[in-house]
Every structure is written in C-alpha cells, then in structure tokens.
Motif scaffolding. Structure first.
Motif, mmCIF file in Angstrom:
data_model
loop_
_atom_site.group_PDB
_atom_site.id
_atom_site.type_symbol
_atom_site.label_atom_id
_atom_site.label_comp_id
_atom_site.label_asym_id
_atom_site.label_seq_id
_atom_site.Cartn_x
_atom_site.Cartn_y
_atom_site.Cartn_z
ATOM 1 N N ALA A 1 -5.797 3.598 0.285
ATOM 2 C CA ALA A 1 -6.834 3.674 1.309
ATOM 3 C C ALA A 1 -7.469 2.332 1.617
ATOM 4 N N TYR B 1 -3.834 8.858 4.173
ATOM 5 C CA TYR B 1 -4.195 7.549 4.724
ATOM 6 C C TYR B 1 -3.109 6.972 5.630
ATOM 7 N N ARG C 1 0.823 -1.215 0.000
ATOM 8 C CA ARG C 1 0.000 0.000 0.000
ATOM 9 C C ARG C 1 0.855 1.262 0.000
ATOM 10 N N PHE D 1 -1.806 11.221 -1.024
ATOM 11 C CA PHE D 1 -2.611 10.072 -0.619
ATOM 12 C C PHE D 1 -1.953 9.314 0.534
ATOM 13 N N GLN E 1 -5.835 5.410 -5.306
ATOM 14 C CA GLN E 1 -6.503 5.666 -4.030
ATOM 15 C C GLN E 1 -6.967 4.372 -3.378
ATOM 16 N N ASN F 1 0.057 6.191 5.239
ATOM 17 C CA ASN F 1 0.782 5.075 4.638
ATOM 18 C C ASN F 1 2.262 5.405 4.505
#
Length: 295
Positions: free
Chosen positions: A146, A265, A95, A261, A142, A267
């Motif tokens: 996510a 999220y 991810r 992103f 995304q 990440n």
C-alpha cells in the motif's frame, strides 16, 4: 523400510491434498461455499482458539517457542533482502513481487503438515513459527503493497491477542479449567480442515498470467526456502521435531493473503496470483522428496 517411509509420507501429504482438492472441486463445480462468510469465522474464532490450545496443551518451553519465532523472522528478513536486490536489479515492481516472495503460507498449508507429521508438539512449534506471519503481513507486507502501514488492523487481529494470552499463561504457569481447554480444542478443531478447503477454493479462483516469471519466483520461494531452512537448522543446532517443523515451514509456497493485499491496492494482482499458484504446485511436487529429510 521403503513401505514404512511411504506410509509416513502418505499420512502427512494425502490428507492435505484431499481437503485442498475438495475446495478446488467445489469452486470449479460452482457449488455453494461462501468463503467470505467462513473467513471471519476462521480468523476471529478458529485460529485464536487453535493457537491458545496448541501452545498450552503441548507444554513447550517459552525458549523453544521464541526460537521458532526468531527463525521465522530471520527467514522473512533473508527473503526480503534477496527479493529486494533481485527485483531492483531486474527492474520489476517491488511493491508487487516483494511481499509474495517474503511471506509464505505457514498457516493454511504449513500448520496441517506440522500437525500430521509431528502431532501436538509439531503443531505448537508450527504455530510459534506461523505467529510471526500475521505480524509481518499487517506491517511490512501491507506497507510494501500500500505504501503505508496500518497498525490498527494488526491490533484488531484476534490471533495476536490469543498468542499474547498463551505466552502470558505459560510464563505465569497458569492452567486453564478443563472446560475452557475442551472448548478451545473443539473450536480450533474446525480450523485446519476449513483452512485447507479454502486454500483449494482460492487456488481454483487464481490464474497464472506470466508463467516464466511466476515459475522463477516460485522456484526461489520454495527451493530457496528449503536451502535457508537447512541453514537455520544447522545454525541453531536444531534436532528432532523442531528441526522438522523448520524444514516444513521453510518450504512453504507464497501465502494466499498476498493476493488479497495486491488486489486491494491494485498491485498487479494477476501477477501475484500466478506466483501463488505456481509456488504451491512446486511445493506439492517437492514435499515427497523433502519429507524423508524431515523425519
């Protein structure tokens, strides 16, 4: 001959570097430059106007535009497979690292290079190649970052509607009034400079945390992209401007949007930032050696 080639390379690379460096300088010297206010201006007005004007003004066939879009999609799919297999085998967070490997900076950096290298025709083909990127970012990108997709944001993106309008007008052979074209040209003209300045600002804000890992992914992103670009140029038997545009767009580093992103999220955004910075540096170092093969 050597001086002529050097002049051609300088004409493409130096304007891009100057504007990116201006943004970098503004950020490092803490001068007022509100990117949060300018980003909606670029996304909602500048980029759609640029897309519509570039596609309509260049008078390029739909088949050529479709070919560029198909190559862009195939390129992302190829890097998706390569990235997934590699990160899965290494035990790295998919991810975090897959989007930054799949999704290149075909907009902020790729479009100016296509414009300066090949003029309006290069810009139009570059736009067709770039147009796949927002589709991928707001769906696959995304969804990976996510864990779920949000198609609402995709359909709210004005660039998508600008692209759809352009393709419809080309298909129906409808010409817009001159005042509309002039307005689109004027509105889109600020997009390229602002894209590059904001790219420099973004790079100044990002920091490299794990250099070896960032260097590995950045190397794969840029040099793997170049190799794949030459393969697709051969596969589709591309010549001239189309060939050059594919090679330029294929060599682009990771897109800055991947960091947004990753940050949104949670990440490992610092890891993503490192890949973006290192791959961009690798790209700028590589461009002088790649461009002679492009012209």
């Amino acid at each position: 001959m050597a001086l002529g080639l050097f002049a051609e390379l300088a004409a493409v690379i130096i304007p891009v570097l100057i504007l990116a460096c201006i943004g970098y300088y503004l950020q490092k010297t803490n001068q007022a430059f509100d990117t949060k206010a300018l980003t909606p201006l670029i996304i909602n007005f500048g980029t759609p106007a640029l897309v519509v004007y570039a596609l309509l003004n260049a008078e390029i066939r739909l088949s050529d535009l479709g070919e560029m879009a198909a190559i862009s999609l195939l390129m992302q799919a190829l890097f998706g497979v390569i990235g997934y297999v590699m990160f899965k085998s290494l035990g790295w967070n998919i991810r975090t690292y897959l989007p930054v490997t799949m999704l290149p900076n075909n907009g902020n950096l790729g479009l100016p290079l296509c414009l300066f290298a090949f003029g309006e025709e290069g810009m139009a083909l570059g736009v067709a190649y770039f147009a796949i990127l927002p589709l991928s970012q707001f769906t696959i990108g995304q969804a990976i970052a996510a864990g779920h997709a949000n198609l609402t944001k995709l359909f709210k993106n004005p660039m998508i509607w600008g692209l759809a309008l352009s393709l419809a007008l080309i298909q129906l052979d409808i010409s817009l009034p001159q005042w509309v074209m002039n307005s689109l040209e004027l509105t889109g003209s600020f997009t390229i400079p602002l894209m590059l300045v904001t790219l420099g600002i973004s790079l100044a804000k990002l920091h490299v945390r794990s250099l070896p890992r960032a260097a590995l992914i950045g190397f794969i992103r840029v040099f793997g992209g170049i190799a794949a670009g030459f393969f697709f140029v051969w596969l589709f038997d591309l010549q001239g401007v189309a060939r050059g545009v594919v090679l330029i767009q294929a060599a682009m580093p990771s897109a800055v949007f991947n960091y947004l992103f990753a940050n949104l999220y949670d990440n490992q955004p610092e890891e993503v930032a490192g890949v973006i910075v290192v791959s961009t540096v690798i790209c700028f170092i590589t461009l002088p050696f790649l461009l002679p093969w492009v012209f």
